[in-house]
Design a protein around this motif. Sequence first.
Motif, PDB file in Angstrom:
ATOM      1  N   GLN A 110      -2.752 -11.045  -5.849  1.00 24.15           N
ATOM      2  CA  GLN A 110      -2.387 -11.878  -4.836  1.00 24.15           C
ATOM      3  C   GLN A 110      -1.623 -13.062  -5.297  1.00 24.15           C
ATOM      4  OE1 GLN A 110      -5.340 -11.850  -1.327  1.00 24.15           O
ATOM      5  NE2 GLN A 110      -6.595 -11.514  -3.319  1.00 24.15           N
ATOM      6  N   HIS A 111      -2.078 -13.648  -6.522  1.00 27.26           N
ATOM      7  CA  HIS A 111      -1.275 -14.923  -6.793  1.00 27.26           C
ATOM      8  C   HIS A 111       0.142 -14.593  -7.416  1.00 27.26           C
ATOM      9  CE1 HIS A 111      -0.578 -18.631  -8.958  1.00 27.26           C
ATOM     10  NE2 HIS A 111      -1.797 -19.061  -8.595  1.00 27.26           N
ATOM     11  N   PRO A 112       1.297 -15.386  -6.715  1.00 31.53           N
ATOM     12  CA  PRO A 112       2.546 -15.263  -7.149  1.00 31.53           C
ATOM     13  C   PRO A 112       2.671 -15.057  -8.678  1.00 31.53           C
ATOM     14  CG  PRO A 112       2.497 -16.696  -5.480  1.00 31.53           C
ATOM     15  CD  PRO A 112       1.013 -16.450  -5.890  1.00 31.53           C
ATOM     16  N   PHE A 153      -5.247  -2.522   0.311  1.00 29.80           N
ATOM     17  CA  PHE A 153      -4.523  -1.753  -0.415  1.00 29.80           C
ATOM     18  C   PHE A 153      -2.926  -1.492   0.057  1.00 29.80           C
ATOM     19  CE2 PHE A 153      -8.153   0.046  -2.799  1.00 29.80           C
ATOM     20  CZ  PHE A 153      -8.038  -0.671  -3.723  1.00 29.80           C
ATOM     21  N   LYS A 154      -3.023  -1.255   1.420  1.00 26.06           N
ATOM     22  CA  LYS A 154      -1.631  -1.157   1.896  1.00 26.06           C
ATOM     23  C   LYS A 154      -0.576  -2.530   1.654  1.00 26.06           C
ATOM     24  CE  LYS A 154      -2.998   2.313   5.269  1.00 26.06           C
ATOM     25  NZ  LYS A 154      -3.466   2.444   6.823  1.00 26.06           N
ATOM     26  N   SER A 155      -1.466  -3.413   2.026  1.00 25.11           N
ATOM     27  CA  SER A 155      -0.617  -4.759   1.748  1.00 25.11           C
ATOM     28  C   SER A 155      -0.278  -5.088   0.104  1.00 25.11           C
ATOM     29  CB  SER A 155      -1.596  -6.079   2.364  1.00 25.11           C
ATOM     30  OG  SER A 155      -1.534  -5.560   3.723  1.00 25.11           O
ATOM     31  N   ALA A 156      -1.339  -4.879  -0.444  1.00 23.20           N
ATOM     32  CA  ALA A 156      -1.206  -5.096  -1.825  1.00 23.20           C
ATOM     33  C   ALA A 156      -0.042  -4.155  -2.310  1.00 23.20           C
ATOM     34  CB  ALA A 156      -2.523  -4.654  -2.667  1.00 23.20           C
ATOM     35  N   LEU A 157       0.221  -2.904  -2.085  1.00 22.89           N
ATOM     36  CA  LEU A 157       0.866  -2.015  -2.545  1.00 22.89           C
ATOM     37  C   LEU A 157       2.539  -2.568  -2.122  1.00 22.89           C
ATOM     38  CD1 LEU A 157      -0.765   1.364  -2.286  1.00 22.89           C
ATOM     39  CD2 LEU A 157      -0.134   0.127  -4.239  1.00 22.89           C
ATOM     40  N   VAL A 158       2.559  -3.163  -1.128  1.00 16.34           N
ATOM     41  CA  VAL A 158       3.793  -3.709  -0.362  1.00 16.34           C
ATOM     42  C   VAL A 158       4.274  -4.730  -1.314  1.00 16.34           C
ATOM     43  CG1 VAL A 158       5.044  -4.816   1.442  1.00 16.34           C
ATOM     44  CG2 VAL A 158       3.609  -3.085   2.079  1.00 16.34           C
ATOM     45  N   ARG A 159       3.252  -5.807  -1.544  1.00 17.20           N
ATOM     46  CA  ARG A 159       3.479  -6.760  -2.561  1.00 17.20           C
ATOM     47  C   ARG A 159       4.213  -6.400  -3.727  1.00 17.20           C
ATOM     48  NH1 ARG A 159      -1.541  -8.648  -0.654  1.00 17.20           N
ATOM     49  NH2 ARG A 159      -2.742  -8.287  -2.656  1.00 17.20           N
ATOM     50  N   CYS A 160       3.393  -5.491  -4.381  1.00 14.55           N
ATOM     51  CA  CYS A 160       4.167  -4.838  -5.641  1.00 14.55           C
ATOM     52  C   CYS A 160       5.374  -4.356  -5.467  1.00 14.55           C
ATOM     53  CB  CYS A 160       2.776  -3.979  -6.294  1.00 14.55           C
ATOM     54  SG  CYS A 160       1.421  -4.512  -6.702  1.00 14.55           S
ATOM     55  N   GLN A 162       7.632  -5.171  -3.570  1.00 15.65           N
ATOM     56  CA  GLN A 162       8.598  -6.334  -3.456  1.00 15.65           C
ATOM     57  C   GLN A 162       9.139  -6.761  -4.672  1.00 15.65           C
ATOM     58  OE1 GLN A 162       6.369  -8.896  -0.605  1.00 15.65           O
ATOM     59  NE2 GLN A 162       7.290  -7.895   1.155  1.00 15.65           N
ATOM     60  N   VAL A 163       8.286  -6.793  -5.719  1.00 13.98           N
ATOM     61  CA  VAL A 163       8.578  -7.360  -6.915  1.00 13.98           C
ATOM     62  C   VAL A 163       8.901  -6.071  -8.029  1.00 13.98           C
ATOM     63  CG1 VAL A 163       7.526  -9.501  -6.631  1.00 13.98           C
ATOM     64  CG2 VAL A 163       6.274  -7.433  -7.774  1.00 13.98           C
ATOM     65  N   GLU A 164       9.194  -4.910  -7.407  1.00 13.38           N
ATOM     66  CA  GLU A 164       9.656  -3.862  -8.208  1.00 13.38           C
ATOM     67  C   GLU A 164       8.416  -3.496  -9.306  1.00 13.38           C
ATOM     68  OE1 GLU A 164      13.619  -4.421  -9.408  1.00 13.38           O
ATOM     69  OE2 GLU A 164      14.270  -3.949  -7.238  1.00 13.38           O
ATOM     70  N   ILE A 165       7.118  -3.693  -8.925  1.00 14.16           N
ATOM     71  CA  ILE A 165       6.108  -3.259  -9.923  1.00 14.16           C
ATOM     72  C   ILE A 165       6.103  -1.483  -9.554  1.00 14.16           C
ATOM     73  CG2 ILE A 165       3.875  -3.298 -10.608  1.00 14.16           C
ATOM     74  CD1 ILE A 165       3.722  -6.279  -9.836  1.00 14.16           C
ATOM     75  N   SER A 166       6.087  -0.874 -10.436  1.00 12.07           N
ATOM     76  CA  SER A 166       6.319   0.503 -10.265  1.00 12.07           C
ATOM     77  C   SER A 166       4.667   1.197  -9.983  1.00 12.07           C
ATOM     78  CB  SER A 166       6.650   1.554 -11.731  1.00 12.07           C
ATOM     79  OG  SER A 166       6.413   2.828 -11.429  1.00 12.07           O
TER      80      SER A 166
END
Length: 259
Positions: A110-112, A153-160, A162-166
């Motif tokens: 969660q932390h940027p 997890f749906k929200s967490a996967l979106v965060r990932c 967005q910063v292109e974490i595979s």
Amino acid sequence: MKLHGVLNASPDSLADFSIVNTPDEAVQRGELLLSQGCVGLDIGGAGSTQFAERVDVETEWARLDGKVQALAELCATHSATLSVDTWQPEVMRRAVEAGATMFNAADGMQHPDMLQLATNVDLPIVLPFVAGVDPKASQYVKGDPLEAISDYFKSALVRCDQVEISRDRLILDPGTGFGPADWEWEDRYLYQKHIYSNLEQLKSFGLPIYVSLPWKETDQHDELMEIVLRSGIDYGRCHQPLRVLQTHKRLAGELGWRA
């Protein structure tokens, strides 16, 4: 199932047999865990129970410094994984520089700064379910916990994304190892039993599942472990690998699983 053995550099860990105070103690316990069937080690410098002291970055890192380096060397020798369990991005950064090969991101990514760090290194990430940046928060479990976990997890996967974490780097953890920290055991037991009995709902994400397995030896803890092992998981974080493997072998015989 890949077992990752637990070492605690936090003096207030409830599993006091897992506490390591020096690099030599860390290597000794690490060698034991690897000899008993673990393919990875996981070390943390800050407890997550309601009894644990919240510490700053420098205190947490002081507990880990030296131990991470020694364990990284040990794991390299055994082709094993070394993860560091922390919610503080700066501690994770130092751990990676010291040789950690896997994130156990207790903040739930969660932390940027944790997200940014993860974009800079190509390492696997354990992504647990938590609420906010405080791993002790438990207000998130009101209602159906599986629904809350899935939404998280749906929200967490979106965060990932967005910063292109595979996504092939991500491993999902329902977070039962550290929450709800402030509940009475009977409520925690029912909560965990419900989640473990319905892990199929989390498998729908198509990502590996990582569960912190019970270490206390009571009928209820034994029941919880059996439910998890029957459900099938990809990673088990454990304090006592022999006990886990013995239970798994017994279940395999009862259920006719292939070796």
